[in-house]
Design a protein around this motif. Structure first.
Motif, mmCIF file in Angstrom:
data_model
loop_
_atom_site.group_PDB
_atom_site.id
_atom_site.type_symbol
_atom_site.label_atom_id
_atom_site.label_comp_id
_atom_site.label_asym_id
_atom_site.label_seq_id
_atom_site.Cartn_x
_atom_site.Cartn_y
_atom_site.Cartn_z
ATOM 1 N N UNK A 3 -7.537 -31.190 49.457
ATOM 2 C CA UNK A 3 -7.925 -30.852 50.819
ATOM 3 C C UNK A 3 -9.170 -29.979 50.766
ATOM 4 N N UNK A 4 -10.099 -30.270 51.659
ATOM 5 C CA UNK A 4 -11.321 -29.488 51.797
ATOM 6 C C UNK A 4 -11.364 -28.940 53.217
ATOM 7 N N UNK A 5 -11.548 -27.637 53.347
ATOM 8 C CA UNK A 5 -11.547 -27.011 54.667
ATOM 9 C C UNK A 5 -12.836 -26.219 54.844
ATOM 10 N N UNK A 6 -13.655 -26.680 55.798
ATOM 11 C CA UNK A 6 -14.923 -26.009 56.079
ATOM 12 C C UNK A 6 -14.742 -24.918 57.135
ATOM 13 N N UNK A 17 -29.699 -17.794 61.033
ATOM 14 C CA UNK A 17 -29.114 -18.190 59.756
ATOM 15 C C UNK A 17 -27.608 -18.324 59.885
ATOM 16 N N UNK A 18 -27.032 -19.058 58.958
ATOM 17 C CA UNK A 18 -25.585 -19.106 58.862
ATOM 18 C C UNK A 18 -25.200 -19.510 57.446
ATOM 19 N N UNK A 19 -23.943 -19.246 57.114
ATOM 20 C CA UNK A 19 -23.402 -19.658 55.829
ATOM 21 C C UNK A 19 -22.111 -20.418 56.063
ATOM 22 N N UNK A 20 -22.112 -21.649 55.636
ATOM 23 C CA UNK A 20 -20.918 -22.477 55.700
ATOM 24 C C UNK A 20 -20.134 -22.315 54.406
ATOM 25 N N UNK A 21 -18.820 -22.341 54.545
ATOM 26 C CA UNK A 21 -17.930 -22.259 53.385
ATOM 27 C C UNK A 21 -17.009 -23.470 53.379
ATOM 28 N N UNK A 22 -16.595 -23.855 52.197
ATOM 29 C CA UNK A 22 -15.648 -24.958 52.046
ATOM 30 C C UNK A 22 -14.686 -24.580 50.928
ATOM 31 N N UNK A 23 -13.427 -24.422 51.293
ATOM 32 C CA UNK A 23 -12.391 -24.085 50.318
ATOM 33 C C UNK A 23 -11.628 -25.350 49.959
ATOM 34 N N UNK A 24 -11.465 -25.560 48.668
ATOM 35 C CA UNK A 24 -10.790 -26.770 48.185
ATOM 36 C C UNK A 24 -9.450 -26.443 47.560
ATOM 37 N N UNK A 25 -8.490 -27.318 47.802
ATOM 38 C CA UNK A 25 -7.229 -27.224 47.092
ATOM 39 C C UNK A 25 -7.348 -28.042 45.823
ATOM 40 N N UNK A 26 -6.493 -27.782 44.868
ATOM 41 C CA UNK A 26 -6.563 -28.546 43.633
ATOM 42 C C UNK A 26 -7.020 -27.680 42.473
ATOM 43 N N UNK A 27 -6.479 -27.961 41.291
ATOM 44 C CA UNK A 27 -6.755 -27.117 40.142
ATOM 45 C C UNK A 27 -7.955 -27.557 39.347
ATOM 46 N N UNK A 28 -8.610 -28.634 39.767
ATOM 47 C CA UNK A 28 -9.730 -29.131 38.976
ATOM 48 C C UNK A 28 -11.049 -29.027 39.724
ATOM 49 N N UNK A 29 -11.157 -28.050 40.607
ATOM 50 C CA UNK A 29 -12.369 -27.885 41.410
ATOM 51 C C UNK A 29 -13.602 -27.823 40.533
ATOM 52 N N UNK A 30 -13.527 -27.156 39.409
ATOM 53 C CA UNK A 30 -14.689 -26.990 38.538
ATOM 54 C C UNK A 30 -15.148 -28.307 37.914
ATOM 55 N N UNK A 31 -14.327 -29.332 38.003
ATOM 56 C CA UNK A 31 -14.680 -30.640 37.458
ATOM 57 C C UNK A 31 -15.339 -31.541 38.498
ATOM 58 N N UNK A 32 -15.473 -31.071 39.726
ATOM 59 C CA UNK A 32 -16.007 -31.889 40.812
ATOM 60 C C UNK A 32 -17.453 -31.528 41.124
#
Length: 127
Positions: A3-6, A17-32
């Motif tokens: 799941x990706x949540x912006x 200006x603005x800063x968008x964030x996206x939090x990801x579920x899953x243990x392999x985020x660093x592989x994406x």
């Protein structure tokens, strides 16, 4: 399931200006490979920026290149998009996306390379 949540969208005045964030579920985020896309009303989905797995390589579409920064925090499973000097033509729904394939590319720039997408966050640039 990934799941990706912006978050971070909203109404911004031109030049702001603005800063968008996206939090990801899953243990392999660093592989994406991670990317940001946007879609304005009546227009096709447009690539904005992409970042490699370790954050060492980034790539931007020309229209945002000098005023945007994509970054990631693999410890927090989060990718960011900071945009400055916003213009009305930046108005769109912004989507975070993940390329979880084992591509040898450092970054991915087309929607077809991404297999997971967030729900999007609206950015409106208007006075």
């Amino acid at each position: 399931q990934v799941q990706l949540v912006e978050s971070g969208g909203g109404l911004v005045q031109p030049g702001g200006s603005l800063r968008l964030s996206c939090v990801a579920s899953g243990r392999t985020f660093s592989a994406w490979i991670m990317g940001w896309f946007r879609q304005a009303p009546g227009k096709e989905c447009e690539f904005v920026a992409s970042i490699s797995r370790n954050g060492g390589t980034t790539y931007y579409t020309d229209s945002v290149k000098v005023r945007s920064t994509i970054s990631r925090d693999n410890a927090q499973n989060t990718v960011y998009l900071e945009m400055n000097n916003l213009k009305p033509e930046d108005t769109a729904v912004y989507y975070c996306a993940a390329d979880s394939t084992d591509t040898i590319s450092a970054v991915s720039t087309t929607p077809y390379e991404y297999d997971f997408w967030g729900q999007g966050t609206q950015v409106t640039v208007s006075s």
